[in-house]
Design a protein around this motif. Structure first.
Motif, mmCIF file in Angstrom:
data_model
loop_
_atom_site.group_PDB
_atom_site.id
_atom_site.type_symbol
_atom_site.label_atom_id
_atom_site.label_comp_id
_atom_site.label_asym_id
_atom_site.label_seq_id
_atom_site.Cartn_x
_atom_site.Cartn_y
_atom_site.Cartn_z
ATOM 1 N N ALA A 244 0.849 -1.202 0.000
ATOM 2 C CA ALA A 244 0.000 0.000 0.000
ATOM 3 C C ALA A 244 0.877 1.242 0.000
ATOM 4 C CB ALA A 244 -0.888 -0.011 1.231
ATOM 5 N N ASP A 245 0.425 2.271 -0.694
ATOM 6 C CA ASP A 245 1.157 3.534 -0.641
ATOM 7 C C ASP A 245 0.319 4.628 0.025
ATOM 8 O OD1 ASP A 245 -0.719 4.133 -2.535
ATOM 9 O OD2 ASP A 245 0.687 4.412 -4.196
ATOM 10 N N ALA A 246 -0.850 4.252 0.522
ATOM 11 C CA ALA A 246 -1.692 5.204 1.240
ATOM 12 C C ALA A 246 -2.678 4.418 2.097
ATOM 13 C CB ALA A 246 -2.453 6.098 0.274
ATOM 14 N N LEU A 247 -3.167 5.083 3.124
ATOM 15 C CA LEU A 247 -4.118 4.424 4.020
ATOM 16 C C LEU A 247 -5.243 5.384 4.357
ATOM 17 C CD1 LEU A 247 -4.970 2.169 6.000
ATOM 18 C CD2 LEU A 247 -3.518 3.273 7.713
ATOM 19 N N PHE A 248 -6.448 4.921 4.111
ATOM 20 C CA PHE A 248 -7.626 5.676 4.549
ATOM 21 C C PHE A 248 -8.201 4.930 5.747
ATOM 22 C CE2 PHE A 248 -12.393 6.234 3.873
ATOM 23 C CZ PHE A 248 -12.440 7.400 4.627
ATOM 24 N N ALA A 249 -8.110 5.557 6.926
ATOM 25 C CA ALA A 249 -8.544 4.894 8.152
ATOM 26 C C ALA A 249 -9.956 5.333 8.518
ATOM 27 C CB ALA A 249 -7.592 5.221 9.294
ATOM 28 N N VAL A 250 -10.695 4.428 9.116
ATOM 29 C CA VAL A 250 -12.103 4.682 9.428
ATOM 30 C C VAL A 250 -12.284 5.789 10.450
ATOM 31 C CG1 VAL A 250 -12.184 2.931 11.223
ATOM 32 C CG2 VAL A 250 -14.282 3.594 10.048
ATOM 33 N N ASN A 251 -11.264 5.984 11.310
ATOM 34 C CA ASN A 251 -11.345 7.095 12.263
ATOM 35 C C ASN A 251 -9.944 7.554 12.670
ATOM 36 O OD1 ASN A 251 -10.451 5.220 14.122
ATOM 37 N ND2 ASN A 251 -12.435 4.946 15.093
ATOM 38 N N ASP A 252 -9.892 8.634 13.413
ATOM 39 C CA ASP A 252 -8.593 9.202 13.756
ATOM 40 C C ASP A 252 -7.759 8.347 14.701
ATOM 41 O OD1 ASP A 252 -9.005 11.302 12.093
ATOM 42 O OD2 ASP A 252 -8.622 12.854 13.583
ATOM 43 N N PRO A 253 -8.362 7.781 15.746
ATOM 44 C CA PRO A 253 -7.534 6.944 16.610
ATOM 45 C C PRO A 253 -6.819 5.853 15.811
ATOM 46 C CG PRO A 253 -9.614 7.382 17.670
ATOM 47 C CD PRO A 253 -9.709 7.965 16.285
ATOM 48 N N THR A 254 -7.530 5.274 14.858
ATOM 49 C CA THR A 254 -6.919 4.258 14.011
ATOM 50 C C THR A 254 -5.779 4.851 13.192
ATOM 51 O OG1 THR A 254 -9.048 3.130 13.822
ATOM 52 C CG2 THR A 254 -7.376 2.574 12.185
ATOM 53 N N ALA A 255 -6.028 6.013 12.608
ATOM 54 C CA ALA A 255 -5.010 6.656 11.775
ATOM 55 C C ALA A 255 -3.790 7.036 12.602
ATOM 56 C CB ALA A 255 -5.611 7.901 11.119
ATOM 57 N N ILE A 256 -4.029 7.526 13.805
ATOM 58 C CA ILE A 256 -2.924 7.933 14.667
ATOM 59 C C ILE A 256 -2.078 6.728 15.051
ATOM 60 C CG2 ILE A 256 -2.412 8.739 17.006
ATOM 61 C CD1 ILE A 256 -4.664 10.809 16.619
ATOM 62 N N GLU A 257 -2.768 5.652 15.373
ATOM 63 C CA GLU A 257 -2.069 4.405 15.685
ATOM 64 C C GLU A 257 -1.238 3.976 14.469
ATOM 65 O OE1 GLU A 257 -2.330 3.239 18.673
ATOM 66 O OE2 GLU A 257 -1.170 1.388 18.440
#
Lengths: 341, 341
Positions: A244-257
């Motif tokens: 993967a070269d990008a990630l779309f996370a369902v919410n911010d806590p997930t993205a921050i992790e």
DNA sequence: CTGTTAGCGCCTTCAC
DNA sequence: GTGAAGGCGCTAACAG
């Protein structure tokens, strides 16, 4: 077990007048001699008299209390929704009975019973991630108690709802990733039980389709929002043969992790992997790199939901309209997708 | 406005027996024929009967509801306290009425009235930063309604309280700064109206004294917790002729803001200025550098306060003891004071 | 203008 | 075992 609180009877006895007159004076009924009213009010003040809402509720069959049932209380999202909701409630003379469910269906059902027993005039609900059965909420409708959903709504119930345009926002977020040249865009999705989660996933899928980027199932991971699993997922995604070269996370806590994991793995953000979150939680602006995310009008969600709910108060069930109010969410571009922006 | 909810009368009529028998059956009174009880329970279940707590409260003069009054709902601290409190309350069969005050004294007073009108059995309170007058809470005691303070307590009221050892923790935090070689340790203090704030300041002062470091008033800034002022203060502190080489902030949001300002100013953390916060809020672990701070047992604070409060429920006022429960807070050393720790 | 009566839903005597 | 009556604090309807 007698109360220490002053009652109307106390005032009536003291003043040697009838209870009804005291009651009338207290409720501002016009047909009370000015002087009598003055004496009553003065004594009430002196005795620190406080109306007993319980008895009034028993008579009017209204408690002027609204129940708010939340899935969790850990992220900053729901407490802030409550702030907005409470403001609106207070403005209209309502109190608020709050309960949070630790994301447990059982607790949600139990909490709904508490709301019933306390005879709330209505409930504002956001579902737990486990909730698949809605009988406990349908019971409210059957009993004539209005229900309004927000954020995590129940699709099959025809009641008012307040949501943000999750689909559009997700679509834009993914288009943004595409616009910066990403093609292997992974999606850490939430549980499929939640409508918002599915909408965000649909926005993701349609954005890819619009730009003729093939959907790769390998890049889509649904999970139960248990943060400690994120590490494993992110590792997996960047170690694919075609990573993967990008990630779309369902919410911010997930993205921050995810950002933390990526940094541990020595990946550059956004060059190697760009990251987008959802919600603009506390901390998303100061994590490094700062997180591109979708900002929701949090307090407004609460305010709107409460407004819709209170709007149903004096109406007959037959007049309840399953109005859906959709608020705008907005993409905030930060350094996790565009360097130095 | 008749309710749609099933009542005892409904059941009694349907079964052609008396209300009292139904009531007895429902409350598990022994003197009811097994068969009668079975019929009642079955119908109650079928009709989804829910006891009306309102009438019971009116009779028993107990609502089984505890009020929780909070100063704010923005930081993660108070919502988490609520989680702990609610767990304990639910365990003992109590509901919880929550209100937050936006740090406004006026709102606190208004909210206290709401609690009174709703006849809560007790209140768990943390004061706003503005609160200097406690008459509204003293009124509760006068009326025989127990009050327990936590976190932001009222010193002059002799009621149970739950706090953390702010003094010790602040002392240790400052000693830690001294141990890494800092001598010009600044203190961004909170408003002097709050006891916890004063305790933290005292810990700071005594730690300096113990290590024979002169107290420089120039380095101590009391402020009202309005985050947008932090920039000005931090700038001032590092631009002194004899600038600060460390900062002990009254809480994490302040410390996090300070870190961002310091980075903007091109200061290295911790080499030029080390930073310590207080509370271990969300985000303190992932800001860069990660923040050394004092972790509080947040849920435990809520649980303990609720426990103390419910412990007073069946007791007479004369038995209320102004017990103060002090929980341990612990220094967590991270990169804002010790590189690569 | 003020007093009397009844009743909200339930539980708790007191009778039978 | 069950029923009838009274009352929690308050308001609404009905008299004066």
């Amino acid at each position: 077990m007698k109360s220490n609180q002053t009652t109307i009877v106390d005032i009536a006895n003291e003043l040697k007048i009838s209870k009804s007159t005291v009651s009338r004076a207290l409720t501002g009924h016009p047909s009370v001699k000015t002087e009598t009213r003055a004496r009553v009010l003065e004594l009430a003040e002196k005795l620190d008299y406080q109306r007993n809402m319980l008895s009034i509720s028993l008579i009017t069959n209204k408690t002027k209390t609204i129940g708010i049932v939340l899935p969790e209380f850990i992220t900053s999202f729901f407490p802030q929704v409550v702030v907005g909701a409470q403001e609106e409630a207070a403005r209209q003379g309502y109190s608020v009975l709050i309960s949070q469910c630790n994301e447990s269906y059982e607790t949600e059902v139990a909490n709904s019973k508490v709301m019933l027993a306390n005879r709330v005039d209505g409930v504002m609900v956001s579902l737990t991630k486990e909730t698949l059965n809605y009988d406990h909420w349908k019971a409210f409708i059957r009993k004539g108690i209005p229900v309004v959903f927000f954020n995590r709504v129940c699709e099959e119930m025809m009641v008012p709802k307040v949501v943000v345009n999750d689909y559009d926002a997700a679509f834009k977020a993914v288009e943004h990733l595409i616009s910066i040249g990403k093609r292997r865009i992974a999606h850490l999705a939430g549980p499929s039980s939640l409508v918002i989660t599915r909408k965000r996933t649909n926005g993701y899928l349609d954005a890819l389709k619009k730009h003729n980027i093939p959907v790769d199932e390998e890049l889509i991971i649904g999970y139960d929002l248990t943060l400690n699993k994120v590490k494993m997922y992110v590792k997996h995604l960047v170690e694919l043969d075609n990573p993967a070269d990008a990630l779309f996370a369902v919410n911010d806590p997930t993205a921050i992790e995810a950002i933390q994991v990526l940094k541990q793995l020595g990946k550059r953000i956004p060059e190697d992997v760009a990251v987008v979150g959802f919600s603009d939680n506390y901390g998303s602006n100061f994590i490094e790199p700062s997180l591109t995310t979708v900002a929701q009008p949090v307090r407004e969600i609460g305010r709107n939901a409460m407004e819709l709910l209170l709007g149903l108060m004096d109406k007959d069930i037959s007049e309840w309209k399953p109005l859906i109010r959709t608020l705008d969410a907005e993409l905030i571009v930060r350094n996790s997708t565009v360097k130095g922006s």
